[in-house]
Design a protein around this motif. Structure first.
Motif, PDB file in Angstrom:
ATOM      1  N   ASP A  10       0.853  -1.194   0.000  1.00  0.00           N
ATOM      2  CA  ASP A  10       0.000   0.000   0.000  1.00  0.00           C
ATOM      3  C   ASP A  10       0.886   1.240   0.000  1.00  0.00           C
ATOM      4  OD1 ASP A  10      -1.899   1.938   0.360  1.00  0.00           O
ATOM      5  OD2 ASP A  10      -2.263   1.473   2.480  1.00  0.00           O
ATOM      6  N   GLU A  51       0.157   4.147   2.269  1.00  0.00           N
ATOM      7  CA  GLU A  51       0.249   3.878   3.704  1.00  0.00           C
ATOM      8  C   GLU A  51      -1.079   4.090   4.427  1.00  0.00           C
ATOM      9  OE1 GLU A  51       3.545   5.954   5.447  1.00  0.00           O
ATOM     10  OE2 GLU A  51       4.870   5.533   3.773  1.00  0.00           O
ATOM     11  N   ARG A  52      -2.158   3.650   3.829  1.00  0.00           N
ATOM     12  CA  ARG A  52      -3.464   3.802   4.466  1.00  0.00           C
ATOM     13  C   ARG A  52      -3.736   2.688   5.476  1.00  0.00           C
ATOM     14  NH1 ARG A  52      -6.031   5.005  -1.352  1.00  0.00           N
ATOM     15  NH2 ARG A  52      -5.115   2.943  -1.573  1.00  0.00           N
ATOM     16  N   GLN A  53      -3.117   1.520   5.251  1.00  0.00           N
ATOM     17  CA  GLN A  53      -3.328   0.387   6.139  1.00  0.00           C
ATOM     18  C   GLN A  53      -2.145   0.238   7.088  1.00  0.00           C
ATOM     19  OE1 GLN A  53      -4.116  -3.175   3.824  1.00  0.00           O
ATOM     20  NE2 GLN A  53      -4.783  -1.922   2.087  1.00  0.00           N
ATOM     21  N   ARG A  58      -0.668  -2.541   7.919  1.00  0.00           N
ATOM     22  CA  ARG A  58       0.314  -3.437   7.283  1.00  0.00           C
ATOM     23  C   ARG A  58       0.473  -3.040   5.808  1.00  0.00           C
ATOM     24  NH1 ARG A  58      -0.319  -9.652   7.977  1.00  0.00           N
ATOM     25  NH2 ARG A  58       1.854  -9.501   7.294  1.00  0.00           N
ATOM     26  N   TYR A  59       0.963  -1.824   5.594  1.00  0.00           N
ATOM     27  CA  TYR A  59       1.128  -1.378   4.204  1.00  0.00           C
ATOM     28  C   TYR A  59       2.367  -1.991   3.558  1.00  0.00           C
ATOM     29  CZ  TYR A  59       4.369   2.198   6.070  1.00  0.00           C
ATOM     30  OH  TYR A  59       5.381   2.861   6.697  1.00  0.00           O
TER      31      TYR A  59
END
Length: 913
Positions: free
Chosen positions: A659, A662-664, A666-667
């Protein structure tokens, strides 16, 4: 360099043929290779003598064609020695494997070692021939050694020994620098002041200082003046005599025995000359701080406003001046560069560039990289050419060749070449290595130092790791103006640099001359057996290699840039270049690796970053010399168990970015490691491993780790994980990422006996008392970098962070906050230089009390949609140099404009709002 090639060969001879394993093996096979160790010893002795000879000759190599030719032969022999010893070491290692494998290889070993013995005998004969050649040309060699003057050094002096006069048209783009230097010479400051002007050769340091010096001399602002060209091979007594002669008001009072005075008497005489005088002294082209220190005691400070100006290429020398009196020159901008060229080249036509030549002129000027010396020189060359497009186009197309052999560009070559010639021995190979990469390439410290190490350029020093020593080399090259700084990291360490275009072209010419490596060349015109290192950056070169069936028998380094490598090329490399030590294929469109990659017995570096590789073949286990395995951003999710066989591995890069925004939480994802990987005792970098019940426990068996990233950490595994981390005394950079936003990480078991931890990144929540745990209470003062992301805690951690981690230089808080207000209290974070607040959707107010973050230089307020007012106390940040505010709330923008904050913060150098 030839000398470095010999040193590498010597080191491998000693470690390979001097080990007890060889004697044990020969005792088993007395009839097979009785003379092998003695042959190796004789070669070692001969190479050792050659090494001492080359050390004595030094830079004089480049002033004698016979010696140059002889050294080419020496280098080739040294390369052969290096290759054969690597092959020998590999076969010895195979012989020591289990009995079953020895039976399999019982017919192979006699053949392999017999061939090695024959090769060594052939090398010994070649070295004898080289020694005979040296004896045959003894007279020329002796003359070279007896000549104490160094013809490679060029003094840009006129016939009477004074610096060249500066023409008015030499000064372009330096007005502000000249004005600043003039202010520094102002007599209001009565203490003796040392001023330094520094930068790499050809930037116009001497030109700038000469202009100001002549102005001051004309104005008679000082009582006496002297200009001393110090150079690399200075003679301190000769400098003292020149100072006495030039600074003496009454020439008739100069002692008649000045030429025979000893050092002490010269010092006393100079002190007497300068007594009660206001003087201006220029020390031009200083290479070593010792030159100044040897003079300093004699240069009186009678509080008259005396000034000493130093020009240098070396940052260490420049630092003899206080920071406020230290000026670094940079290349000219495009407009100034073209203006200087126009003045130099078109003097006969009122300095106007003909329209049909303007585009070509600009292309030629761009190739000078803003270097005034090069612009002036090429302008002089073109000034006498016909104003025909075909003539100028030829020079533009042949610019590299012109730079290498056009007599009109001698001064450019001399000014820059001497910087290379006088580089410390340990930096020359490192510098030449950089020249192989494409023009304008940005060198990352992380990559470069690992390549230098596997190439054998880095020598162990004391208790430092090879990586730490190489890191020093990287910094030295920048300090000596051989590389240009691009970026520092958040705590001040150099992250990246680049090579000036002209410096690179000259380095490439040295590299070709030294048979060191090739880049940007037509492979069809090269002698294939001479190619040691090769960088390819276009598909034509790849096609040439495939067409020639990769006829490069001595190739040890292959680097593919610009995504040009393919599977066919890789297959040829593996089958035809058995001595390969470095294989860098990052960004290439590869989706698989040939099964026989294990045949590269000598491979030390395998770079597959950002390729499409999904798995590694089983034969990877045969790469027993591999030190760096870079699989970052590939499609490999689990490392094969064969990796556990690679006991020399020092660095594993293997995380995947899922991701990019970096929204999650665990990106990025780590790889799963095989059980045996935890027996890799030399491993220093592990980026990134996925936390499992087994992996967090077994990490304790990797005590040499310096950089570790662990992701998907469960709270239940924290005690085991941090207990393992407590055994890592060398850990410098740690990244911990939780697997669940609702499960805080527990740092209670992180209790090392000692730690060097400086950089810490925590992704996810943590216990409220985390920053009062033992590791932070006892060692928090060591931490300079702290990043907190997704930290949706319910208690404000800043009071405990500020007390336990007082020396932070960089603090980042992103994606998650504990309250709507952040208040920075007086006395907090006294060393902080950068504060980054980003994507904190709940943050409504930022308050900076007087006395808080007093050294802050960079404030980043990025994507804070609820921040509706300008941070209170912003005007108190006296050290602020950069303010960046993005995606601001409408009310914040209105207040910014209404209260004219840009004017209030006029001292801030860069504002983005």
């Amino acid at each position: 360099m030839a000398e470095a090639a010999v040193v590498l060969a010597l080191g491998k001879l000693v470690t390979s043929f001097g080990v007890s394993s060889l004697r044990t093996y020969l005792e088993k096979e007395p009839a097979r290779l009785p003379d092998l160790p003695y042959t190796a010893k004789r070669i070692e002795r001969e190479l050792d003598m050659i090494h001492h000879f080359l050390s004595q000759v030094g830079t004089k190599i480049y002033s004698n064609k016979v010696l140059e030719g002889w050294i080419v032969r020496v280098r080739k022999v040294a390369y052969r020695v290096e290759d054969i010893t690597d092959e020998y070491s590999y076969n010895i290692a195979l012989e020591h494997e289990n009995h079953f494998k020895r039976l399999i290889h019982k017919f192979f070993y006699p053949t392999a070692f017999h061939r090695i013995a024959i090769e060594l005998k052939d090398i010994e004969e070649e070295i004898k021939h080289l020694s005979q050649l040296k004896r045959d040309y003894r007279e020329m060699f002796n003359e070279l050694l007896d000549n104490t003057s160094d013809s490679a050094h060029i003094h840009l002096l006129s016939s009477n020994g004074s610096p060249h006069a500066v023409k008015g048209d030499d000064i372009v783009g330096m007005k502000e620098d000249m004005e600043l230097l003039g202010r520094w010479l102002d007599p209001k400051e009565l203490d003796r002041t040392v001023i330094s002007i520094w930068g790499f050769g050809g930037l116009g340091k001497t030109t700038l200082v000469r202009k100001v010096y002549d102005w001051e001399k004309g104005m008679k602002s000082f009582d006496c003046y002297s200009w001393i060209a110090v150079s690399h091979n200075y003679n301190i007594n000769a400098i003292l005599r020149q100072l006495i002669q030039e600074l003496s008001e009454d020439q008739s009072k100069i002692p008649t025995d000045l030429d025979t005075m000893h050092h002490g008497k010269l010092n006393d005489e100079l002190k007497e000359v300068l007594s009660n005088k206001k003087y201006l002294i220029v020390l031009d082209d200083v290479w070593d701080t010792r030159a100044f220190h040897e003079l300093s005691d004699s240069l009186m400070d009678d509080k008259k406003g005396s000034r000493i100006i130093i020009t240098t290429r070396n940052n260490d020398v420049a630092s003899l001046a206080q920071e406020m009196y230290k000026m670094k020159l940079n290349p000219l901008g495009n407009d100034d560069a073209f203006e200087l060229f126009r003045r130099r080249c078109f003097q006969k036509s009122n300095m106007e560039c003909p329209s049909h030549l303007e585009e070509l002129s600009r292309q030629i000027v761009n190739k000078c990289g803003g270097l005034p010396l090069a612009i002036n020189a090429i302008g002089n060359v073109l000034a006498v050419q016909e104003s025909k497009e075909i003539v100028w186009r030829r020079i533009n197309n042949q610019f590299k060749c012109e730079l290498e052999d056009n007599p009109g560009l001698d001064k450019v070559r001399s000014a820059l070449s001497i910087s290379f010639m006088y580089l410390p021995r340990h930096l020359k190979n490192c510098f030449l290595y950089c020249s192989m990469f494409p023009q304008d390439y940005i060198f990352k410290r992380e990559l470069l130092i690992k390549l230098w190490i596997v190439e054998g350029f880095v020598i162990q020093r004391g208790q430092s790791t090879l990586e730490e020593v190489a890191d020093g080399y990287f910094t030295e090259l920048i300090q000596q103006s051989m590389m240009q700084l691009v970026e520092n990291d958040e705590i001040g360490r150099v992250v990246s640099c680049r090579m000036h275009d002209i410096m690179r072209e000259l380095a490439l010419s040295f590299s070709r001359k030294e048979r060191f490596g090739l880049a940007d060349i037509n492979l069809e015109t090269q002698k294939k057996d001479d190619v040691r290192r090769l960088l390819v950056s276009n598909f034509d070169q790849v096609n040439q290699l495939i067409k020639s069936s990769m006829d490069l028998p001595r190739l040890r380094t292959f680097i593919a840039a610009n995504r040009v490598a393919n599977y066919q090329l890789l297959t040829l490399l593996i089958s035809r270049c058995k001595y390969l030590a470095v294989l860098e294929l990052r960004d290439s469109p590869l989706d698989k690796i040939p099964e026989n990659i294990g045949d590269l017995f000598n491979l030390r570096y395998l770079g597959l970053r950002r390729t499409r590789i999904k798995s590694l073949p089983i034969s990877i286990k045969k790469l027993t010399n591999l030190e760096t395995l870079d699989l970052k951003s590939t499609n490999i999710e689990r490392l094969p168990r064969e990796v556990a066989k690679l006991k020399k591995l020092r660095h594993i890069f293997a995380e995947q970015l899922y991701d990019p925004e970096e929204r999650q939480l665990r990106y990025f994802r780590g790889v799963k490691l095989p059980d045996g990987a935890f027996d890799l005792a030399q491993l220093q970098t592990l980026q990134t491993v996925e936390a499992t019940k087994k992996s967090v426990k077994l990490l304790k068996y990797l005590p040499e780790l310096r950089l570790l990233c662990v992701e998907n950490v469960c709270r239940a595994d924290c005690a085991t994980l941090f207990s393992s981390l407590s055994n890592m005394n060398h850990l410098y950079d740690l990244v911990i990422s939780a697997n669940d936003l609702n499960e805080p990480l527990d740092f209670n078991a992180f209790n090392p006996i000692c730690t060097k931890l400086e950089k810490l990144t925590i992704r996810g929540c943590w216990d409220n008392e985390t920053f009062r745990r033992p590791v932070f209470c006892e060692y928090g003062a060591n931490i300079k970098y702290l990043t907190l992301t997704f930290c949706k805690n319910d208690t404000n951690p800043l009071p405990s962070i500020s007390s336990s981690v007082p020396n932070l230089i960089f603090l980042s808080i992103r994606r998650g906050c504990w309250a709507e207000d952040i208040i920075l209290r007086a006395g907090w974070f006294p060393q902080l230089r950068t504060l980054w607040l980003g994507k904190l959707e709940e943050l409504r107010r930022l308050v900076i009390e007087e006395g808080a973050i007093i050294r802050l230089e960079v404030l980043l307020l990025l994507s804070l949609p609820s921040l509706r007012e300008v941070p209170k106390g912003l005007e108190l940040l006296a050290s602020l140099k950069k303010l960046n505010v993005t995606m601001q709330h409408h009310e914040l923008k209105v207040e910014w404009e209404r209260d004219n904050w840009k004017t209030k913060l006029h001292r801030v150098q860069e504002i983005r709002f």
